[in-house]
Scaffold this motif. Structure first.
Motif, short mmCIF file in Angstrom:
data_model
loop_
_atom_site.label_atom_id
_atom_site.label_comp_id
_atom_site.label_asym_id
_atom_site.label_seq_id
_atom_site.Cartn_x
_atom_site.Cartn_y
_atom_site.Cartn_z
N HIS A 144 0.83 -1.20 0.00
CA HIS A 144 0.00 0.00 0.00
C HIS A 144 0.87 1.25 0.00
O HIS A 144 0.58 2.23 -0.70
CB HIS A 144 -0.94 0.00 1.20
N LYS A 145 1.93 1.23 0.77
CA LYS A 145 2.87 2.34 0.80
C LYS A 145 3.54 2.51 -0.56
O LYS A 145 3.73 3.62 -1.04
CB LYS A 145 3.92 2.11 1.89
N HIS A 146 3.88 1.39 -1.19
CA HIS A 146 4.50 1.45 -2.52
C HIS A 146 3.55 2.09 -3.52
O HIS A 146 3.96 2.97 -4.28
CB HIS A 146 4.90 0.05 -3.00
N ILE A 147 2.30 1.65 -3.54
CA ILE A 147 1.33 2.22 -4.48
C ILE A 147 1.16 3.72 -4.23
O ILE A 147 1.14 4.53 -5.16
CB ILE A 147 -0.04 1.50 -4.38
N HIS A 148 1.04 4.10 -2.96
CA HIS A 148 0.89 5.52 -2.61
C HIS A 148 2.08 6.33 -3.12
O HIS A 148 1.91 7.38 -3.74
CB HIS A 148 0.74 5.67 -1.09
N GLU A 149 3.29 5.82 -2.89
CA GLU A 149 4.50 6.53 -3.33
C GLU A 149 4.60 6.53 -4.86
O GLU A 149 4.98 7.53 -5.46
CB GLU A 149 5.74 5.88 -2.71
N PHE A 150 4.24 5.42 -5.50
CA PHE A 150 4.24 5.36 -6.96
C PHE A 150 3.32 6.42 -7.53
O PHE A 150 3.69 7.15 -8.45
CB PHE A 150 3.81 3.96 -7.43
N LEU A 151 2.11 6.52 -6.99
CA LEU A 151 1.15 7.51 -7.49
C LEU A 151 1.63 8.94 -7.21
O LEU A 151 1.45 9.83 -8.04
CB LEU A 151 -0.23 7.28 -6.87
N ARG A 152 2.25 9.16 -6.07
CA ARG A 152 2.77 10.48 -5.75
C ARG A 152 3.84 10.89 -6.77
O ARG A 152 3.82 12.00 -7.30
CB ARG A 152 3.37 10.51 -4.34
N ILE A 153 4.73 9.97 -7.08
CA ILE A 153 5.77 10.25 -8.08
C ILE A 153 5.15 10.44 -9.45
O ILE A 153 5.43 11.41 -10.15
CB ILE A 153 6.82 9.11 -8.10
N ARG A 154 4.31 9.52 -9.85
CA ARG A 154 3.68 9.57 -11.18
C ARG A 154 2.88 10.86 -11.36
O ARG A 154 2.92 11.48 -12.42
CB ARG A 154 2.80 8.34 -11.37
N ASP A 155 2.16 11.28 -10.35
CA ASP A 155 1.28 12.44 -10.50
C ASP A 155 2.02 13.77 -10.48
O ASP A 155 1.42 14.82 -10.66
CB ASP A 155 0.18 12.39 -9.44
N MET A 156 3.35 13.72 -10.30
CA MET A 156 4.14 14.93 -10.42
C MET A 156 4.30 15.33 -11.89
O MET A 156 4.62 16.47 -12.19
CB MET A 156 5.54 14.74 -9.81
N PHE A 157 4.09 14.41 -12.81
CA PHE A 157 4.31 14.66 -14.22
C PHE A 157 2.99 14.87 -14.94
O PHE A 157 2.00 14.23 -14.61
CB PHE A 157 5.01 13.48 -14.90
N LYS A 158 3.01 15.71 -15.93
CA LYS A 158 1.85 15.90 -16.79
C LYS A 158 2.28 15.62 -18.22
O LYS A 158 3.26 16.18 -18.71
CB LYS A 158 1.29 17.32 -16.67
N TYR A 159 1.56 14.75 -18.87
CA TYR A 159 1.82 14.43 -20.27
C TYR A 159 0.62 14.88 -21.09
O TYR A 159 -0.53 14.64 -20.70
CB TYR A 159 2.03 12.92 -20.46
N ARG A 160 0.91 15.48 -22.21
CA ARG A 160 -0.16 15.87 -23.12
C ARG A 160 -0.43 14.69 -24.06
O ARG A 160 0.42 13.86 -24.27
CB ARG A 160 0.27 17.07 -23.95
N ASP A 161 -1.61 14.65 -24.57
CA ASP A 161 -1.98 13.68 -25.60
C ASP A 161 -2.06 12.23 -25.13
O ASP A 161 -2.05 11.32 -25.95
CB ASP A 161 -1.01 13.75 -26.80
N ILE A 162 -2.08 12.01 -23.81
CA ILE A 162 -2.23 10.63 -23.31
C ILE A 162 -2.87 10.69 -21.93
O ILE A 162 -2.61 11.59 -21.14
CB ILE A 162 -0.88 9.88 -23.27
N GLU A 163 -3.71 9.72 -21.65
CA GLU A 163 -4.41 9.68 -20.36
C GLU A 163 -3.46 9.29 -19.23
O GLU A 163 -2.56 8.48 -19.42
CB GLU A 163 -5.55 8.67 -20.43
N ASN A 164 -3.71 9.86 -18.05
CA ASN A 164 -2.89 9.54 -16.88
C ASN A 164 -2.90 8.04 -16.58
O ASN A 164 -1.88 7.47 -16.20
CB ASN A 164 -3.38 10.30 -15.64
N GLU A 165 -4.05 7.39 -16.73
CA GLU A 165 -4.14 5.96 -16.44
C GLU A 165 -3.20 5.15 -17.33
O GLU A 165 -2.56 4.21 -16.86
CB GLU A 165 -5.57 5.46 -16.61
N VAL A 166 -3.11 5.52 -18.59
CA VAL A 166 -2.24 4.79 -19.51
C VAL A 166 -0.78 4.94 -19.09
O VAL A 166 -0.02 3.97 -19.09
CB VAL A 166 -2.46 5.27 -20.97
N VAL A 167 -0.39 6.14 -18.69
CA VAL A 167 0.99 6.37 -18.23
C VAL A 167 1.26 5.53 -16.99
O VAL A 167 2.32 4.91 -16.85
CB VAL A 167 1.26 7.87 -17.98
N ARG A 168 0.30 5.48 -16.08
CA ARG A 168 0.46 4.65 -14.87
C ARG A 168 0.67 3.18 -15.24
O ARG A 168 1.54 2.51 -14.69
CB ARG A 168 -0.76 4.77 -13.97
N LEU A 169 -0.15 2.70 -16.16
CA LEU A 169 -0.04 1.30 -16.58
C LEU A 169 1.31 1.01 -17.24
O LEU A 169 1.89 -0.07 -17.05
CB LEU A 169 -1.18 0.93 -17.54
#
Length: 108
Positions: free
Chosen positions: A54-79
């Protein structure tokens, strides 16, 4: 025998492993920035009993959500990035799932 190159050994090496995570065709040409991958790889989860998924997922999402990509959904980048956040037994678990088992972030 252990010093032989892998191509000389009597075993089959899979060249392109199948993936349990399905990435939409629209993302096949998309590339994640190297420094973003470095941050994700710096927070890898190994699946050991003393580590908290759970801590890993929380930290993964925190890191991932620091970035913004245009032209692609956030969920796809997470996957796309999530497999790179795993190592050891956790990576083995993901690699042993049937191809196409995970199609959405909620399924992870």
């Amino acid at each position: 025998m252990d010093d032989e190159p892998m191509w000389a050994a009597d075993h089959v090496v899979t060249l392109i492993p199948s993936s349990a995570i399905t990435i939409p065709e629209s993302a096949k040409e998309f590339a994640i920035k190297g420094n973003h991958l470095t941050l994700v790889k710096g927070n890898q989860f190994d699946g050991r009993t003393k580590t908290d998924p759970h801590k890993h997922i929380h930290e993964f999402l925190r890191i991932r959500d620091m970035f913004k990509y245009r032209d692609i959904e956030n969920e796809v980048v997470r996957l796309m990035m999530f497999p790179l956040s795993l190592t050891g037994e956790a990576k083995t678990w993901l690699d042993e799932l049937n191809e196409g088992t995970i199609e959405t972030w909620d399924e992870i």
